[in-house]
Design a protein around this motif. Structure first.
Motif, PDB file in Angstrom:
ATOM      1  N   SER A  38      25.227  61.817   7.758  1.00 11.12           N
ATOM      2  CA  SER A  38      25.437  62.955   6.860  1.00 11.12           C
ATOM      3  C   SER A  38      26.147  64.053   7.635  1.00 11.12           C
ATOM      4  O   SER A  38      25.758  64.367   8.763  1.00 11.12           O
ATOM      5  N   VAL A  39      27.172  64.642   7.027  1.00  6.30           N
ATOM      6  CA  VAL A  39      27.851  65.795   7.615  1.00  6.30           C
ATOM      7  C   VAL A  39      27.522  67.015   6.774  1.00  6.30           C
ATOM      8  O   VAL A  39      27.658  66.990   5.548  1.00  6.30           O
ATOM      9  N   VAL A  40      27.082  68.084   7.436  1.00  6.48           N
ATOM     10  CA  VAL A  40      26.680  69.313   6.767  1.00  6.48           C
ATOM     11  C   VAL A  40      27.558  70.466   7.252  1.00  6.48           C
ATOM     12  O   VAL A  40      27.701  70.669   8.465  1.00  6.48           O
ATOM     13  N   LEU A  41      28.129  71.205   6.300  1.00  6.08           N
ATOM     14  CA  LEU A  41      28.876  72.417   6.616  1.00  6.08           C
ATOM     15  C   LEU A  41      28.135  73.607   6.022  1.00  6.08           C
ATOM     16  O   LEU A  41      28.073  73.747   4.801  1.00  6.08           O
ATOM     17  N   VAL A  54      36.826  69.832   4.755  1.00  5.39           N
ATOM     18  CA  VAL A  54      36.259  68.811   3.873  1.00  5.39           C
ATOM     19  C   VAL A  54      37.279  67.708   3.603  1.00  5.39           C
ATOM     20  O   VAL A  54      36.965  66.509   3.675  1.00  5.39           O
ATOM     21  N   ALA A  55      38.507  68.080   3.291  1.00  2.00           N
ATOM     22  CA  ALA A  55      39.538  67.092   2.973  1.00  2.00           C
ATOM     23  C   ALA A  55      39.806  66.172   4.156  1.00  2.00           C
ATOM     24  O   ALA A  55      39.998  64.957   3.992  1.00  2.00           O
ATOM     25  N   THR A  56      39.813  66.726   5.367  1.00  3.39           N
ATOM     26  CA  THR A  56      40.062  65.910   6.558  1.00  3.39           C
ATOM     27  C   THR A  56      38.931  64.918   6.786  1.00  3.39           C
ATOM     28  O   THR A  56      39.169  63.726   7.050  1.00  3.39           O
ATOM     29  N   ILE A  57      37.701  65.369   6.693  1.00  2.00           N
ATOM     30  CA  ILE A  57      36.565  64.457   6.889  1.00  2.00           C
ATOM     31  C   ILE A  57      36.571  63.367   5.830  1.00  2.00           C
ATOM     32  O   ILE A  57      36.372  62.182   6.133  1.00  2.00           O
ATOM     33  N   ARG A  58      36.811  63.760   4.604  1.00  2.00           N
ATOM     34  CA  ARG A  58      36.795  62.779   3.520  1.00  2.00           C
ATOM     35  C   ARG A  58      37.896  61.730   3.701  1.00  2.00           C
ATOM     36  O   ARG A  58      37.668  60.529   3.583  1.00  2.00           O
ATOM     37  N   ARG A  59      39.105  62.198   4.003  1.00  2.00           N
ATOM     38  CA  ARG A  59      40.236  61.281   4.142  1.00  2.00           C
ATOM     39  C   ARG A  59      40.087  60.362   5.360  1.00  2.00           C
ATOM     40  O   ARG A  59      40.271  59.138   5.261  1.00  2.00           O
ATOM     41  N   GLU A  60      39.753  60.970   6.512  1.00  2.82           N
ATOM     42  CA  GLU A  60      39.778  60.211   7.759  1.00  2.82           C
ATOM     43  C   GLU A  60      38.515  59.397   8.009  1.00  2.82           C
ATOM     44  O   GLU A  60      38.589  58.331   8.636  1.00  2.82           O
ATOM     45  N   ASP A 138      37.877  64.378  14.966  1.00  9.29           N
ATOM     46  CA  ASP A 138      37.204  64.057  16.226  1.00  9.29           C
ATOM     47  C   ASP A 138      35.927  64.863  16.415  1.00  9.29           C
ATOM     48  O   ASP A 138      35.024  64.433  17.141  1.00  9.29           O
ATOM     49  N   PHE A 139      35.841  66.048  15.781  1.00 11.18           N
ATOM     50  CA  PHE A 139      34.625  66.840  15.904  1.00 11.18           C
ATOM     51  C   PHE A 139      33.431  66.073  15.336  1.00 11.18           C
ATOM     52  O   PHE A 139      32.312  66.197  15.835  1.00 11.18           O
ATOM     53  N   VAL A 140      33.675  65.277  14.311  1.00 12.58           N
ATOM     54  CA  VAL A 140      32.605  64.480  13.723  1.00 12.58           C
ATOM     55  C   VAL A 140      32.462  63.148  14.451  1.00 12.58           C
ATOM     56  O   VAL A 140      31.380  62.816  14.944  1.00 12.58           O
TER      57      VAL A 140
END
Length: 334
Positions: A38-41, A54-60, A138-140
């Motif tokens: 789970s990723v939480v912002l 959000v868009a970067t995490i979702r796409r990548e 990469d942060f995630v």
């Protein structure tokens, strides 16, 4: 530096490049139930940056590869379009006040992180500040990587350069995190890190002296550890979690990953003063655990007739370990 820490630095400090995505997805596929992510912002008035993150995490990490299972933005009461932007970019948005409504919410980043455990389900929880610019996935993937590939690792913090200048920042989500410094070259910690947190850690918790970014807002932790830790509700949450994790699982269960460069928005010097006071208070509580007078911090602003004192309460509240909350226990028992 302690010899133990020197050894730790060679064993528990990595680069995000050490674990390519295919290795991480293979690890997930081998045991998908124990490695859900789970990723939480946490977000307060971050409409300018939250959508791109959000868009970067979702796409990548959700569409190109299946590394992240859920992506949740916890809105702390934004007055701008933060929630709409995050939702349009593909996040599930939950308002802080809708989580555990029987306990009135307190202001602060730590409050939001604590409540997020009730509305996420991943065995690994990754926190990402919502004000980052030029965000990289990469942060995630960097911070969750060691947790996916090494069962002995419990808590991983991101480390990075913090370049100074027009595109660098002083602050984090909702003005609730660490800060960058001043100048025009690459930096390491921020001013609060270097002037407050790092001296405190070196003097009182020297086992944590090897962390490059002890106050950074990007880190991944196993839920089984997070639910056992108290959460300072405000500025002190990063220091508190790190110190308590050390005492709960030991240094060798902690790690850090180099994810490159972090750019974010600015805070003023007075906000940094309030942050420093709260971090000192968080450390003081952990050093004494006794009865302490609730502190306040007086700062000064120039008015029409000279300097005007402004007194602010220092964040002192802490939430108990989440596993002690009845609603959380019922949710996981089900």
């Amino acid at each position: 530096m302690l010899e133990e820490v020197e050894r730790w630095l060679t064993r528990r400090s990595w680069s995000s490049a050490d674990r390519p995505l295919n290795r991480l997805t293979d690890a997930r596929a081998a045991d998908p139930h124990r490695t859900s992510v789970s990723v939480v912002l946490p977000a307060l008035n971050e409409e300018a940056t939250v959508g791109a993150i959000v868009a970067t995490i979702r796409r990548e990490l959700m569409e190109k590869v299946r590394l992240v299972d859920e992506l949740v933005v916890i809105d702390s009461g934004s007055t701008d379009a933060t929630a709409a932007v995050a939702r349009a970019a593909g996040a599930r948005v939950v308002h802080r006040d809708a989580i555990l409504p029987r306990i009135p919410a307190l202001p602060g980043k730590g409050e939001v992180l604590w409540r997020s455990l009730l509305v996420t389900s991943g065995e690994i929880v990754c926190f990402i500040d919502a004000d980052l610019k030029d965000f990289s996935a990469d942060f995630v993937s960097g911070t969750v990587g060691p947790l996916l590939t090494d069962p002995t690792v419990q808590f991983v913090k991101a480390m990075y350069d913090r370049p100074f200048g027009d595109t660098a920042g002083l602050g984090d989500t909702a003005g609730l995190g660490d800060t960058a410094g001043l100048g025009d070259t690459a930096g390491q910690g921020g001013r609060v890190t270097e002037l407050v947190a790092r001296p405190l850690l070196n003097l009182h918790w020297p086992q944590l002296a090897g962390f490059v970014q002890p106050l950074g807002g990007e880190y991944a932790v196993r839920r089984s550890l997070l639910e056992r830790l108290p959460f300072p509700v405000g500025y002190g949450v990063e220091l508190g979690l790190l110190v308590d994790a050390l005492h709960t699982v030991g240094l060798d269960a902690l790690g850090q990953v180099d994810v490159g460069v972090r750019r974010h928005r600015h805070q003023d010097g007075q906000a940094l003063g309030r942050m420093a006071a709260a971090i000192y208070r968080t450390a003081q509580l952990r050093l004494s655990r006794g009865h302490l007078v609730r502190p306040a911090l007086t700062q000064f602003e120039r008015g029409e007739e000279g300097f005007v004192p402004r007194t602010h309460a220092v964040d002192t509240e802490e939430r108990p370990p989440m596993r002690e909350i009845e609603e959380y226990a019922e949710r996981w028992a089900a």
